[in-house]
Write an enzyme that holds these catalytic residues in place. Structure first.
Site, PDB file in Angstrom:
ATOM      1  N   LEU A 165       3.372   0.948   7.606  1.00  0.00           N
ATOM      2  CA  LEU A 165       2.314   1.506   6.941  1.00  0.00           C
ATOM      3  C   LEU A 165       2.555   2.759   6.599  1.00  0.00           C
ATOM      4  O   LEU A 165       3.288   3.734   7.079  1.00  0.00           O
ATOM      5  CB  LEU A 165       1.258   1.556   8.308  1.00  0.00           C
ATOM      6  N   ASP A 166       1.729   3.230   5.560  1.00  0.00           N
ATOM      7  CA  ASP A 166       1.591   4.642   5.099  1.00  0.00           C
ATOM      8  C   ASP A 166       1.449   5.700   6.153  1.00  0.00           C
ATOM      9  O   ASP A 166       0.889   5.269   7.012  1.00  0.00           O
ATOM     10  CB  ASP A 166       0.857   4.812   3.619  1.00  0.00           C
ATOM     11  N   LYS A 167       1.920   6.781   5.921  1.00  0.00           N
ATOM     12  CA  LYS A 167       1.666   8.138   6.947  1.00  0.00           C
ATOM     13  C   LYS A 167       0.063   8.083   7.277  1.00  0.00           C
ATOM     14  O   LYS A 167      -0.128   8.326   8.368  1.00  0.00           O
ATOM     15  CB  LYS A 167       2.188   9.450   6.305  1.00  0.00           C
ATOM     16  N   ARG A 265      -3.987   0.474  -2.053  1.00  0.00           N
ATOM     17  CA  ARG A 265      -4.338   1.610  -2.700  1.00  0.00           C
ATOM     18  C   ARG A 265      -4.198   1.579  -4.113  1.00  0.00           C
ATOM     19  O   ARG A 265      -5.243   1.882  -4.893  1.00  0.00           O
ATOM     20  CB  ARG A 265      -3.535   2.800  -2.069  1.00  0.00           C
TER      21      ARG A 265
END
Length: 332
Positions: A165-167, A265
């Site tokens: 997962l992205d930060k 995104r």
């Protein structure tokens, strides 16, 4: 150059470090190298000369040692990488491990475990936590926490992490605890047998009918930090369902069929629906949300050994829940 090597305990590592080998605490012991500037290097820059002392390190890392006072010329600390040296001068340097070599080590941190057995665990990652060490984030990652809690994970690829997962994306992740489980989970994800659903709050009014974005994703040719829909990218598909909307925002449920970097995104932004708080892709803070409004809320897959179906859900965290409630009239 005449080189004399003084070695402390352990071995100084180079630019890369293989996770398959567990780091040893003794590897932090510094190594000192000394030598006299040869005639052939007379008049050269200091940073170019010390590369001959430590060729296994990058020039940028060695320049950092100069800035940090770890390099001396004739017994005096050097203050500039561009300094010109003379033949016969004595250079000494203390080789500190690179940030990369110190990245894969155990660090105590809280892990929100949703499920655990002998083969795998499911963690509910908080926003702001990097999953895997990389440039700019060599410590404090989920991987570091896994190494602390499960020392045996040091023998697994990426400590058992099979997807990311992205930060600034919160929510559910599955991690393998054995090589058999890791291999099976990687295959299941590649075979699109793992269901991953996200809740998102986007700017703009999404269509009432569910829709799919099927568009290849690759590195943005105009900005290397971003991804973009590009013809040469890898195939990617995201299904999008509108839960609620008002004049300015939409509450969405997104289902991944592939797992490209920044996929949701990028796909939503390409449809004029950037995530709230996602500055990189055109979103703006709103409703008190400063990070991208994206949460991995559902995760379902067959157990990699028993085949038993597993399904997990995660409630929206405190920074996203009020906006979701305002939009939908109910908690997620």
């Amino acid at each position: 150059m005449d080189i004399r090597v003084i070695v402390g305990k352990g071995e100084v590592k180079g630019e890369s470090y293989r996770l398959e080998s567990a780091p040893d605490a003794e590897d932090d012991q510094p190594e000192t190298r000394e030598g006299a500037v040869a005639e052939a290097l007379h008049g050269e820059r200091l940073d170019k000369v010390i590369v001959t002392l430590a060729p296994e390190f990058s020039r940028s890392h060695l320049q950092g040692l100069i800035k940090g006072g770890q390099v001396s010329v004739d017994g005096k600390a050097a203050d500039s990488a561009a300094r010109r040296v003379r033949a016969g001068q004595r250079i000494a340097m203390t080789l500190l491990p690179t940030e990369e070599s110190r990245a894969y080590r155990a660090e105590a941190m809280p892990l929100a475990l949703v499920y655990e057995d002998d083969d795998l665990l499911v963690v509910d990652k908080e926003a702001g936590r990097v999953v895997h060490p990389a440039a700019g984030n060599w410590s404090g990652t989920l991987l570091n926490g896994l190494l602390e809690r499960y020392p045996a994970s040091a023998s697994l690829p990426r400590a058992g992490i099979v997807h990311r997962l992205d930060k600034d994306t919160s929510g559910l992740m599955v991690v393998g605890k054995t090589l058999v489980a890791v291999t099976a989970l990687v295959r299941a994800i590649a075979g699109r047998e793992v269901r991953r659903r996200y809740l998102a709050i986007a700017q703009g009014q999404a269509p009432a009918a569910p829709f799919s974005v099927e568009a290849p994703i690759g590195r943005d040719p105009q900005m290397r930090l971003r991804m973009a829909v590009v013809a040469s990218g890898k195939p990617a598909r995201t299904d999008v369902e509108r839960i609620a909307t008002d004049e300015a925002f939409s509450a969405l449920r997104c289902t991944l069929h592939t797992g490209r970097t920044h996929q949701i995104r990028v796909h939503l932004s390409s449809r004029g629906l950037p995530l709230v708080g996602d500055r990189l892709y055109g979103g703006k803070p709103a409703h008190g949300i400063e990070r991208q409004a994206l949460h991995a809320a559902e995760l379902a897959f067959a157990h990699p050994l028993s085949g038993r179906p597993l399904a997990f859900t995660s409630a929206l965290p405190a920074d996203l829940a009020p906006a979701w409630l305002q939009l939908t009239g109910s908690a997620a």
